[in-house]
Enzyme design. Structure first.
Site, PDB file in Angstrom:
ATOM      1  N   ASP A   1      -2.119   2.545  -4.532  1.00  0.00           N
ATOM      2  CA  ASP A   1      -3.389   2.833  -3.875  1.00  0.00           C
ATOM      3  C   ASP A   1      -4.359   1.686  -4.109  1.00  0.00           C
ATOM      4  OD1 ASP A   1      -2.602   5.286  -2.866  1.00  0.00           O
ATOM      5  OD2 ASP A   1      -3.218   6.363  -4.677  1.00  0.00           O
TER       6      ASP A   1
ATOM      7  N   HIS B   1       0.817  -1.207   0.000  1.00  0.00           N
ATOM      8  CA  HIS B   1       0.000   0.000   0.000  1.00  0.00           C
ATOM      9  C   HIS B   1       0.857   1.267   0.000  1.00  0.00           C
ATOM     10  CE1 HIS B   1      -3.769   1.900  -0.027  1.00  0.00           C
ATOM     11  NE2 HIS B   1      -4.424   1.102   0.794  1.00  0.00           N
TER      12      HIS B   1
END
Length: 452
Positions: A430, A426
């Site tokens: 995204d 992450h």
């Protein structure tokens, strides 16, 4: 003239190796070409031959030692020959690891003709002073265990001959709840231990959470087996991956009717002799992944902290199960290959992995830009693959299961779906982009066209 034998560097990404066996001891006579010692990286095994005739004048390491590459391993020469001048300028960089498993370097003097061998790990400088589970415990480890009221009798040591060292105690403490001062005092005096989770704040164990040791009747009802060198290295890599990244997994299914039909066509073509390559469902999924990566270049990256490295080519890693453990060889420039070429490359590297003849250069995580791990053949319906850092993502492929689908006009039917599990970092990607990429893989699978 005496010759120094060093530990070779097997690939740019290899920093250290495990010495599996010293085959020629100090004082042994050797002929040119004799095997001096064997060693392994996290994925492959090697043997080092003697470069000359002579006698082993010195051997600096033992079986099981983890040694940095390019370090002096042995000295081969004639009996009584002075070789101290060959070693006087060379530093020894022993490997130390902090409790998190990260590599550190410390410099000490290399052994010479008039000095004893220095230990690889600082913990082993001290003599053993207490027996633990049939082995020994170093003074630092013992002092820490006493201070923290930790029962060390069940700890499996990672030092030479099973010796418990400080990092073993630190690891055990990480898996035990913290104790309140009163609980620690009672634990030390009465030999009791906390339960799995304390009832105090943040899981801290209070005095009421302490319990007596396990019933001695069951003490012999288990067997401890030494962890293999490869398993240790894999464990460190997996732990580092989960500890040093922000991993999240999305799961999605793709209609598998198209690739199942293509698989039937491949089998028919092979029976007819029109093709010679057995193109599997996994080959088709990987081919679809390559197509999706071309449309999502942000996934075909390495996250390096301050920067993200974007690759112009796709270097696809494939997890391969072997007798020695899981290996992830890489097919370079996979985007230049037809599906038949990709299938042939996968079969070649998988066979090399199982034979132990794989090139270490294509086994490093840095060699690949994206990895596929397929557990569908084992019937796994969903799982969470772990990223090969510094890669930004990894795809887990699951088994095919029937699921209901709206075929239109209110008609529902069960159709085969193949499960896809995308784990992504992450920090690099995204959630929206990762989801769109995963959906694109499904689209490519459902509309796959192949030529052979």
């Amino acid at each position: 003239m005496a010759v120094v034998v060093i530990l070779p560097k097997q690939g740019q990404s290899v920093e250290s190796c495990i010495i599996t066996e010293i085959k020629k001891k100090k004082g042994d006579s050797v002929k040119k070409g004799d095997i001096l010692f064997s060693y392994e990286t996290d994925k492959a095994s090697f043997e080092e031959e003697s470069p000359t005739d002579g006698v082993v004048l010195e051997s600096f390491y033992n079986d099981g030692d983890e040694v940095p590459v390019l370090m002096n391993m042995m000295v081969i020469g004639q009996p009584g020959e002075d070789y101290s001048a060959l070693l006087g300028e060379s530093p020894l960089i022993p490997i130390n690891r902090n409790p998190q498993g990260d590599l550190k370097e410390s410099v000490s003097e290399v052994p010479t003709a008039n000095s004893e061998k220095q230990p690889i790990i600082e913990e082993l400088e001290a003599s053993p002073k207490g027996e633990v589970g049939g082995g020994f415990i170093s003074p630092r480890a013992k002092n820490l265990a006493v201070k923290e009221a930790l029962d060390v009798s069940q700890i499996i040591g990672s030092g030479p001959k099973g010796r418990v060292i400080e990092k073993d105690v630190l690891s055990a403490l990480e898996n035990r709840p913290k104790l309140t001062p009163l609980a620690k005092k009672i634990a030390a005096e009465q030999g009791v231990q906390p339960s799995a989770l304390g009832t105090g704040l943040a899981g801290t164990a209070r005095s009421t959470d302490l319990s007596a040791p396990s019933n001695p009747v069951y003490i012999g009802d288990f067997e401890d087996k030494k962890t293999s060198n490869m398993r240790k290295i894999i464990a460190k890599a997996m732990h580092a991956s989960l500890q040093n990244s922000a991993q999240l997994t999305h799961h999605l299914g793709a209609d598998a009717r198209r690739i199942l039909e293509l698989r039937k066509q491949v089998k028919a073509a092979m029976d007819a002799g029109t093709i010679s390559t057995n193109i599997t469902l996994n080959d088709m999924v990987c081919f679809a992944v390559v197509k999706a990566l071309k449309k999502f270049p942000n996934v075909n990256t390495h996250f390096l902290g301050e920067t993200v490295r974007y690759f112009n080519k796709i270097h696809l890693g494939l997890a391969v199960d072997t007798d020695r453990g899981l290996m992830v060889p890489v097919v370079r420039n996979a985007d230049d290959l037809s599906i038949e070429g990709l299938a042939n490359q996968f079969k070649e590297i998988a066979n090399s992995c199982r034979k132990g003849s794989i090139n270490p250069e294509i086994l490093s995580a840095e060699a690949g830009t994206f990895t596929v791990s397929n557990l569908g053949n084992y019937g796994v319906e969903i799982f969470t693959p772990v990223i090969n850092l510094p890669q930004s993502a990894i795809l887990g492929v699951n088994t095919i299961v029937p699921r209901p689908k709206d075929l239109g006009d209110g008609v529902y039917a069960f159709v085969p779906y193949i499960g896809l599990s995308l784990t992504y970092d992450h920090r690099s990607l995204d959630g929206g982009e990762a989801t769109r990429f995963l959906k694109q893989i499904a689209i490519e699978i459902e509309n796959l066209e192949i030529e052979y």
